[in-house]
Write a protein that holds these residues in place. Structure first.
Motif, PDB file in Angstrom:
ATOM      1  N   ARG A   9      -1.489  -2.209   2.437  1.00  7.52           N
ATOM      2  CA  ARG A   9      -2.587  -1.399   2.968  1.00  7.52           C
ATOM      3  C   ARG A   9      -3.586  -2.345   3.618  1.00  7.52           C
ATOM      4  O   ARG A   9      -4.053  -3.303   2.993  1.00  7.52           O
ATOM      5  CB  ARG A   9      -3.274  -0.610   1.860  1.00  7.52           C
ATOM      6  CG  ARG A   9      -4.356   0.325   2.413  1.00  7.52           C
ATOM      7  CD  ARG A   9      -5.114   1.043   1.343  1.00  7.52           C
ATOM      8  NE  ARG A   9      -4.206   1.783   0.478  1.00  7.52           N
ATOM      9  CZ  ARG A   9      -4.478   2.094  -0.785  1.00  7.52           C
ATOM     10  NH1 ARG A   9      -5.620   1.735  -1.332  1.00  7.52           N
ATOM     11  NH2 ARG A   9      -3.619   2.762  -1.514  1.00  7.52           N
ATOM     12  N   TYR A  38       0.184   3.510   2.686  1.00  3.89           N
ATOM     13  CA  TYR A  38       0.240   2.104   3.114  1.00  3.89           C
ATOM     14  C   TYR A  38       0.534   2.032   4.600  1.00  3.89           C
ATOM     15  O   TYR A  38       1.118   2.947   5.174  1.00  3.89           O
ATOM     16  CB  TYR A  38       1.289   1.340   2.299  1.00  3.89           C
ATOM     17  CG  TYR A  38       0.878   1.178   0.855  1.00  3.89           C
ATOM     18  CD1 TYR A  38       0.194   0.050   0.430  1.00  3.89           C
ATOM     19  CD2 TYR A  38       1.139   2.170  -0.082  1.00  3.89           C
ATOM     20  CE1 TYR A  38      -0.213  -0.102  -0.883  1.00  3.89           C
ATOM     21  CE2 TYR A  38       0.737   2.037  -1.401  1.00  3.89           C
ATOM     22  CZ  TYR A  38       0.061   0.894  -1.789  1.00  3.89           C
ATOM     23  OH  TYR A  38      -0.342   0.754  -3.089  1.00  3.89           O
ATOM     24  N   ASP A  67      -6.006  -4.944   1.982  1.00  2.58           N
ATOM     25  CA  ASP A  67      -6.739  -4.319   0.889  1.00  2.58           C
ATOM     26  C   ASP A  67      -5.924  -4.224  -0.396  1.00  2.58           C
ATOM     27  O   ASP A  67      -6.451  -4.373  -1.487  1.00  2.58           O
ATOM     28  CB  ASP A  67      -7.188  -2.909   1.274  1.00  2.58           C
ATOM     29  CG  ASP A  67      -8.448  -2.905   2.100  1.00  2.58           C
ATOM     30  OD1 ASP A  67      -9.157  -3.928   2.140  1.00  2.58           O
ATOM     31  OD2 ASP A  67      -8.723  -1.860   2.728  1.00  2.58           O
ATOM     32  N   ARG A  68      -4.621  -3.957  -0.249  1.00  5.81           N
ATOM     33  CA  ARG A  68      -3.798  -3.708  -1.440  1.00  5.81           C
ATOM     34  C   ARG A  68      -2.333  -3.858  -1.085  1.00  5.81           C
ATOM     35  O   ARG A  68      -1.940  -3.636   0.056  1.00  5.81           O
ATOM     36  CB  ARG A  68      -4.071  -2.294  -1.941  1.00  5.81           C
ATOM     37  CG  ARG A  68      -3.390  -1.927  -3.206  1.00  5.81           C
ATOM     38  CD  ARG A  68      -3.736  -0.487  -3.580  1.00  5.81           C
ATOM     39  NE  ARG A  68      -3.106  -0.184  -4.848  1.00  5.81           N
ATOM     40  CZ  ARG A  68      -3.746  -0.093  -5.995  1.00  5.81           C
ATOM     41  NH1 ARG A  68      -5.043  -0.251  -6.039  1.00  5.81           N
ATOM     42  NH2 ARG A  68      -3.094   0.182  -7.096  1.00  5.81           N
ATOM     43  N   THR A  69      -1.520  -4.215  -2.063  1.00  5.58           N
ATOM     44  CA  THR A  69      -0.071  -4.264  -1.868  1.00  5.58           C
ATOM     45  C   THR A  69       0.627  -3.554  -3.017  1.00  5.58           C
ATOM     46  O   THR A  69       0.059  -3.380  -4.101  1.00  5.58           O
ATOM     47  CB  THR A  69       0.470  -5.710  -1.791  1.00  5.58           C
ATOM     48  OG1 THR A  69       0.235  -6.358  -3.029  1.00  5.58           O
ATOM     49  CG2 THR A  69      -0.168  -6.482  -0.651  1.00  5.58           C
TER      50      THR A  69
END
Length: 78
Positions: A9, A38, A67-69
């Protein structure tokens, strides 16, 4: 080698920059833009002698605007 998928993301408007940064590392087999929660999905082959968590961290940690995985491990192909 272990095949994993990493969903990524990105911060709004930064997906192309993140994708370029990932490609520059030359560690992904395939990289896709995706719809949904995502923005990108990377197919990565992790060498057998590497720790998956450390390997993913080495790929992603220094890329700005991530931001995020979410990492999915695979076991075998059918």
């Amino acid at each position: 080698m272990v095949c994993i998928f990493i969903q990524i993301r990105c911060r709004p408007g930064r997906t192309y920059e993140v994708a370029d940064s990932i490609y520059e590392k030359e560690v992904v087999s395939e990289l896709y833009s995706t719809s949904g929660e995502y923005d990108l999905m990377a197919k990565v082959y992790v060498p057998d002698d590497q720790d998956v968590g450390k390997y993913v961290n080495a790929i992603i940690a220094d890329i700005p605007d991530v931001d995020r995985t979410l990492t999915t491990l695979t076991f075998h192909a059918f």
